[in-house]
Design an enzyme around this catalytic site. Structure first.
Site, PDB file in Angstrom:
ATOM      1  N   ARG A 267       0.861  -1.179   0.000  1.00 57.66           N
ATOM      2  CA  ARG A 267       0.000   0.000   0.000  1.00 57.66           C
ATOM      3  C   ARG A 267       0.900   1.233   0.000  1.00 57.66           C
ATOM      4  NH1 ARG A 267      -3.075  -0.186   5.764  1.00 57.66           N
ATOM      5  NH2 ARG A 267      -3.339  -2.365   5.092  1.00 57.66           N
ATOM      6  N   ASP A 311       0.509  -5.613   9.788  1.00 59.74           N
ATOM      7  CA  ASP A 311      -0.533  -6.453  10.390  1.00 59.74           C
ATOM      8  C   ASP A 311      -1.495  -7.002   9.343  1.00 59.74           C
ATOM      9  OD1 ASP A 311       0.492  -6.084  12.907  1.00 59.74           O
ATOM     10  OD2 ASP A 311      -0.895  -4.468  13.451  1.00 59.74           O
ATOM     11  N   GLU A 312      -1.619  -6.282   8.221  1.00 60.96           N
ATOM     12  CA  GLU A 312      -2.531  -6.703   7.163  1.00 60.96           C
ATOM     13  C   GLU A 312      -1.777  -7.221   5.942  1.00 60.96           C
ATOM     14  OE1 GLU A 312      -5.128  -3.364   6.547  1.00 60.96           O
ATOM     15  OE2 GLU A 312      -6.255  -3.779   8.361  1.00 60.96           O
ATOM     16  N   SER A 313      -0.518  -7.621   6.157  1.00 62.97           N
ATOM     17  CA  SER A 313       0.315  -8.283   5.140  1.00 62.97           C
ATOM     18  C   SER A 313       0.721  -7.391   3.972  1.00 62.97           C
ATOM     19  CB  SER A 313      -0.402  -9.539   4.598  1.00 62.97           C
ATOM     20  OG  SER A 313      -0.626 -10.460   5.637  1.00 62.97           O
TER      21      SER A 313
END
Length: 373
Positions: A267, A311-313
């Site tokens: 991201r 935490d969300e890869s």
């Protein structure tokens, strides 16, 4: 950049599941076998020397922590033995370059004295310049003033190099791809040297210089053509990689991380590269510790966002943030860059790069480290 990787750092995922990211690897043993077979079968007049060099490939890989040896390594060494039998490391001198790193291992230079069994990190730091990220492995150096050097660039330590890049450390962190193999990169340097020599005011010295450069250039082209190496600066493989780059970074060469079909893996940072530079400069310009702590606050917020991304890869965000801090170059960012990168490389299963950046930050120097004097 495709829309599927342009997600804001402020996004949250509706699903609580974490996607599993697979990082492809290339085994060292199979790579070495291919390199040995290809290179030794093509040698003419220097078979014994090339065979001896091919036998050194396991040592090259071992002394660099298991980095696989690329297919172009031994053929170039064989050519250098032809061009300069008594000093093959200086065979590219007409181009203003001296072969170092893995080529010194092929020459047996690492076998002297107490350096016969260094830990893997030792050669990772050999001819590592201030701005060199872990992905870059120096293979040739230029003059000490400009700190120009060429290196293999890998996206992952278990993979073959994706290109050979050039960096001029005296000017900053920029890494410029010169081709997907060492022959293409050296030809690019030769072409540039010839253009520069033709523009010189001294006709006699220019003619002599062009002749010596052209001789090396012709030999590079002949060998590369015979062995099927591309001589393009922007080869199809580099063009294909460019499509997978998720962020160019401060150094311009970019990073590639696994992104699955649900856009999990990367991201974007909430700041543009220019904005991130301004945040970094604000820290550096502070004249006292109190001001610097305040200026650091936006970077600490970014570090928190990186934790959420991990935490969300979305491991690529931390890699981008950490490498940009590293490439900025200020010692004020060493601690945060090191901590961020070690975790990012671990999550991406690129632990060797984490070892390299840790060792480099512990001994970072404006002058490159020469560990095989």
């Amino acid at each position: 950049m495709s829309a599927r990787v342009k997600r804001s750092a402020r996004e949250t995922k509706s699903s609580g599941k974490r996607a599993r990211i697979e990082v492809p690897t290339t085994t060292t043993s199979s790579t070495i076998t291919t390199s040995s077979t290809t290179s030794t079968s093509s040698g003419q007049g220097h078979n014994k020397e090339e065979e001896a060099a091919a036998l050194m490939l396991p040592a090259v890989s071992s002394l660099y922590g298991g980095l696989p040896a690329p297919r172009d390594l031994v053929p170039l060494w064989g050519l250098c033995l032809q061009l300069a039998p008594h000093s093959p490391l200086d065979a590219m001198a007409p181009l203003g370059l001296h072969l170092v790193g893995p080529f010194e291992v092929l020459s047996g230079k690492h076998l002297g004295g107490a350096l016969s069994g260094p830990p893997p990190q030792l050669l990772h730091l050999h001819w590592r310049y201030w701005y060199d990220p872990p992905e870059l492995q120096t293979v040739a150096r230029g003059d000490s003033d400009s700190q120009t050097h060429l290196g293999y660039y890998r996206d992952s330590p278990g993979e073959l190099p994706v290109f050979v890049g050039e960096s001029v450390a005296s000017r900053g962190c920029t890494i410029t791809p010169l081709g997907d193999n060492i022959f293409a990169a050296l030809k690019c340097v030769a072409d540039r040297k010839i253009r520069s020599a033709k523009s010189t005011s001294s006709k006699s010295s220019s003619t002599s210089s062009i002749a010596s450069i052209s001789s090396v250039r012709d030999a590079l082209i002949a060998t590369a053509t015979r062995l099927g190496f591309s001589l393009e600066t922007k080869s199809p493989s580099i063009a294909a990689r460019n499509k997978r780059v998720v962020s160019r970074l401060f150094h311009g060469a970019g990073i590639v991380v696994p992104v699955d079909d649900k856009d999990v893996g990367y991201r974007e940072l909430p700041h543009s590269p220019a904005e991130l530079r301004r945040l970094c400069e604000a820290v550096v310009r502070c004249e006292d510790d109190a001001g610097r702590v305040a200026a650091f606050a936006p970077l600490q917020e970014l570090s928190t966002l990186v934790q959420f991304a991990n935490d969300e890869s979305d491991y690529g965000m931390g890699l981008e943030f950490g490498l940009n801090l590293f490439c900025h170059g200020s010692h004020f960012f060493h601690k945060l860059a090191g901590r961020t990168l070690r975790l990012s490389y671990s999550l991406l299963k690129r632990d060797a790069f984490g070892d390299i950046v840790s060792a480099h930050l512990a001994q970072r120097s404006r002058q490159p480290l020469n560990l095989l004097p």
